[in-house]
Design a protein around this motif. Structure first.
Motif, PDB file in Angstrom:
ATOM      1  N   TRP A  47      -6.710  11.111  -5.446  1.00 13.15           N
ATOM      2  CA  TRP A  47      -6.521  11.203  -4.006  1.00 13.15           C
ATOM      3  C   TRP A  47      -5.276  10.434  -3.575  1.00 13.15           C
ATOM      4  CZ3 TRP A  47      -6.673   7.194  -0.422  1.00 13.15           C
ATOM      5  CH2 TRP A  47      -6.640   7.591   0.915  1.00 13.15           C
ATOM      6  N   LEU A  48      -5.126   9.220  -4.102  1.00 11.44           N
ATOM      7  CA  LEU A  48      -3.957   8.423  -3.752  1.00 11.44           C
ATOM      8  C   LEU A  48      -2.683   9.107  -4.235  1.00 11.44           C
ATOM      9  CD1 LEU A  48      -2.871   5.854  -2.467  1.00 11.44           C
ATOM     10  CD2 LEU A  48      -3.023   4.779  -4.703  1.00 11.44           C
ATOM     11  N   GLY A  49      -2.717   9.633  -5.453  1.00 11.57           N
ATOM     12  CA  GLY A  49      -1.552  10.332  -5.984  1.00 11.57           C
ATOM     13  C   GLY A  49      -1.150  11.522  -5.130  1.00 11.57           C
ATOM     14  N   LEU A  50      -2.125  12.262  -4.649  1.00  8.33           N
ATOM     15  CA  LEU A  50      -1.837  13.429  -3.809  1.00  8.33           C
ATOM     16  C   LEU A  50      -1.305  13.047  -2.428  1.00  8.33           C
ATOM     17  CD1 LEU A  50      -4.930  15.673  -4.614  1.00  8.33           C
ATOM     18  CD2 LEU A  50      -2.544  16.096  -5.253  1.00  8.33           C
ATOM     19  N   ASN A  51      -1.615  11.845  -1.973  1.00  8.78           N
ATOM     20  CA  ASN A  51      -1.254  11.435  -0.617  1.00  8.78           C
ATOM     21  C   ASN A  51      -0.167  10.367  -0.553  1.00  8.78           C
ATOM     22  OD1 ASN A  51      -3.186  12.913   1.242  1.00  8.78           O
ATOM     23  ND2 ASN A  51      -4.555  12.120  -0.330  1.00  8.78           N
ATOM     24  N   MET A  52       0.486  10.065  -1.658  1.00 10.98           N
ATOM     25  CA  MET A  52       1.498   9.005  -1.659  1.00 10.98           C
ATOM     26  C   MET A  52       2.637   9.279  -0.690  1.00 10.98           C
ATOM     27  SD  MET A  52       1.697   7.473  -5.500  1.00 10.98           S
ATOM     28  CE  MET A  52       3.025   6.363  -5.087  1.00 10.98           C
ATOM     29  N   ASP A  53       3.044  10.532  -0.543  1.00  9.86           N
ATOM     30  CA  ASP A  53       4.118  10.852   0.406  1.00  9.86           C
ATOM     31  C   ASP A  53       3.715  10.506   1.842  1.00  9.86           C
ATOM     32  OD1 ASP A  53       5.744  11.741  -1.630  1.00  9.86           O
ATOM     33  OD2 ASP A  53       5.293  13.857  -1.298  1.00  9.86           O
ATOM     34  N   ILE A  54       2.449  10.727   2.172  1.00 11.74           N
ATOM     35  CA  ILE A  54       1.952  10.403   3.511  1.00 11.74           C
ATOM     36  C   ILE A  54       1.981   8.891   3.730  1.00 11.74           C
ATOM     37  CG2 ILE A  54      -0.085  10.435   5.018  1.00 11.74           C
ATOM     38  CD1 ILE A  54      -0.757  13.165   3.647  1.00 11.74           C
ATOM     39  N   PHE A  55       1.548   8.125   2.721  1.00 14.82           N
ATOM     40  CA  PHE A  55       1.578   6.668   2.830  1.00 14.82           C
ATOM     41  C   PHE A  55       3.010   6.156   2.927  1.00 14.82           C
ATOM     42  CE2 PHE A  55      -2.607   7.156   0.711  1.00 14.82           C
ATOM     43  CZ  PHE A  55      -3.373   6.671   1.755  1.00 14.82           C
ATOM     44  N   ASP A  56       3.919   6.734   2.145  1.00 17.99           N
ATOM     45  CA  ASP A  56       5.334   6.341   2.219  1.00 17.99           C
ATOM     46  C   ASP A  56       5.885   6.576   3.622  1.00 17.99           C
ATOM     47  OD1 ASP A  56       5.407   5.573  -0.435  1.00 17.99           O
ATOM     48  OD2 ASP A  56       6.394   7.400  -1.127  1.00 17.99           O
ATOM     49  N   GLU A  57       5.590   7.741   4.179  1.00 19.09           N
ATOM     50  CA  GLU A  57       6.061   8.067   5.530  1.00 19.09           C
ATOM     51  C   GLU A  57       5.479   7.091   6.560  1.00 19.09           C
ATOM     52  OE1 GLU A  57       5.600  11.731   8.677  1.00 19.09           O
ATOM     53  OE2 GLU A  57       5.741  12.223   6.548  1.00 19.09           O
ATOM     54  N   PHE A  58       4.191   6.792   6.428  1.00 15.77           N
ATOM     55  CA  PHE A  58       3.560   5.842   7.340  1.00 15.77           C
ATOM     56  C   PHE A  58       4.215   4.467   7.238  1.00 15.77           C
ATOM     57  CE2 PHE A  58       0.384   2.447   7.827  1.00 15.77           C
ATOM     58  CZ  PHE A  58       0.152   2.567   9.182  1.00 15.77           C
ATOM     59  N   ALA A  59       4.400   3.978   6.020  1.00 13.74           N
ATOM     60  CA  ALA A  59       4.993   2.649   5.828  1.00 13.74           C
ATOM     61  C   ALA A  59       6.406   2.587   6.407  1.00 13.74           C
ATOM     62  CB  ALA A  59       5.006   2.294   4.344  1.00 13.74           C
ATOM     63  N   ARG A  60       7.161   3.649   6.272  1.00 14.97           N
ATOM     64  CA  ARG A  60       8.527   3.672   6.819  1.00 14.97           C
ATOM     65  C   ARG A  60       8.541   3.750   8.341  1.00 14.97           C
ATOM     66  NH1 ARG A  60       9.328   7.127   2.207  1.00 14.97           N
ATOM     67  NH2 ARG A  60      10.477   5.971   0.634  1.00 14.97           N
ATOM     68  N   SER A  61       7.441   4.155   8.954  1.00 15.48           N
ATOM     69  CA  SER A  61       7.398   4.296  10.408  1.00 15.48           C
ATOM     70  C   SER A  61       7.000   2.998  11.121  1.00 15.48           C
ATOM     71  CB  SER A  61       6.417   5.404  10.802  1.00 15.48           C
ATOM     72  OG  SER A  61       5.074   4.978  10.612  1.00 15.48           O
ATOM     73  N   ILE A  62       6.566   1.999  10.379  1.00 13.88           N
ATOM     74  CA  ILE A  62       6.093   0.751  10.983  1.00 13.88           C
ATOM     75  C   ILE A  62       7.271  -0.068  11.492  1.00 13.88           C
ATOM     76  CG2 ILE A  62       4.994  -1.466  10.457  1.00 13.88           C
ATOM     77  CD1 ILE A  62       3.240   0.071   8.480  1.00 13.88           C
ATOM     78  N   TRP A  63       7.084  -0.661  12.660  1.00 14.53           N
ATOM     79  CA  TRP A  63       8.093  -1.579  13.193  1.00 14.53           C
ATOM     80  C   TRP A  63       7.384  -2.775  13.808  1.00 14.53           C
ATOM     81  CZ3 TRP A  63       8.159  -2.416  18.522  1.00 14.53           C
ATOM     82  CH2 TRP A  63       7.428  -1.509  19.271  1.00 14.53           C
ATOM     83  N   LEU A  64       8.051  -3.905  13.795  1.00 17.74           N
ATOM     84  CA  LEU A  64       7.502  -5.112  14.382  1.00 17.74           C
ATOM     85  C   LEU A  64       8.044  -5.303  15.781  1.00 17.74           C
ATOM     86  CD1 LEU A  64       7.905  -7.568  11.384  1.00 17.74           C
ATOM     87  CD2 LEU A  64       5.833  -6.397  12.132  1.00 17.74           C
ATOM     88  N   ASN A  65       7.170  -5.633  16.698  1.00 19.10           N
ATOM     89  CA  ASN A  65       7.558  -5.880  18.072  1.00 19.10           C
ATOM     90  C   ASN A  65       7.838  -7.369  18.226  1.00 19.10           C
ATOM     91  OD1 ASN A  65       7.843  -6.132  20.795  1.00 19.10           O
ATOM     92  ND2 ASN A  65       5.956  -5.086  21.327  1.00 19.10           N
ATOM     93  N   PRO A  66       9.089  -7.768  18.417  1.00 17.69           N
ATOM     94  CA  PRO A  66       9.396  -9.197  18.497  1.00 17.69           C
ATOM     95  C   PRO A  66       8.880  -9.865  19.772  1.00 17.69           C
ATOM     96  CG  PRO A  66      11.353  -7.898  18.910  1.00 17.69           C
ATOM     97  CD  PRO A  66      10.259  -6.942  18.507  1.00 17.69           C
ATOM     98  N   ASN A  67       8.515  -9.066  20.779  1.00 17.89           N
ATOM     99  CA  ASN A  67       8.012  -9.617  22.033  1.00 17.89           C
ATOM    100  C   ASN A  67       6.775  -8.822  22.456  1.00 17.89           C
ATOM    101  OD1 ASN A  67       7.606 -10.886  24.425  1.00 17.89           O
ATOM    102  ND2 ASN A  67       9.440 -10.094  25.417  1.00 17.89           N
ATOM    103  N   PRO A  68       5.575  -9.205  21.982  1.00 20.24           N
ATOM    104  CA  PRO A  68       4.371  -8.412  22.253  1.00 20.24           C
ATOM    105  C   PRO A  68       3.885  -8.466  23.693  1.00 20.24           C
ATOM    106  CG  PRO A  68       3.816 -10.397  21.036  1.00 20.24           C
ATOM    107  CD  PRO A  68       5.316 -10.345  21.136  1.00 20.24           C
ATOM    108  N   GLU A  69       4.517  -9.220  24.561  1.00 21.14           N
ATOM    109  CA  GLU A  69       4.056  -9.316  25.960  1.00 21.14           C
ATOM    110  C   GLU A  69       4.437  -8.144  26.752  1.00 21.14           C
ATOM    111  OE1 GLU A  69       5.353 -13.072  27.461  1.00 21.14           O
ATOM    112  OE2 GLU A  69       4.454 -14.110  25.799  1.00 21.14           O
TER     113      GLU A  69
END
Length: 70
Positions: free
Chosen positions: A48-70
């Motif tokens: 399952w993980l092998g079949l979905n690695m591209d989805i996880f890669d895409e998700f990980a690349r889409s993450i961003w940190l908000n330096p000001n969460p207020e």
């Protein structure tokens, strides 16, 4: 975290009393925030993980940190 660099990806296999498992890990260093961020996926379904690695890669690349969460 977009624009923070390529980051790191690792795939780790492990075994325990329940059987074989795998974890897919991503990590980034944010120079701006001076923190390390990580995302981890753990499963005992290797196929399952092998079949979905591209989805996880895409998700990980889409993450961003908000330096000001207020």
């Amino acid at each position: 975290m977009q624009g923070e660099g390529a980051g790191r990806e690792s795939l780790r296999h492990f075994s325990d009393d329940a059987g074989l498992g795998v974890s897919l890990n991503y990590g980034w260093w944010s120079e701006e925030l001076q923190i390390y961020a990580s995302v981890r996926t753990v499963t005992d379904e290797l196929g399952w993980l092998g079949l979905n690695m591209d989805i996880f890669d895409e998700f990980a690349r889409s993450i961003w940190l908000n330096p000001n969460p207020e």
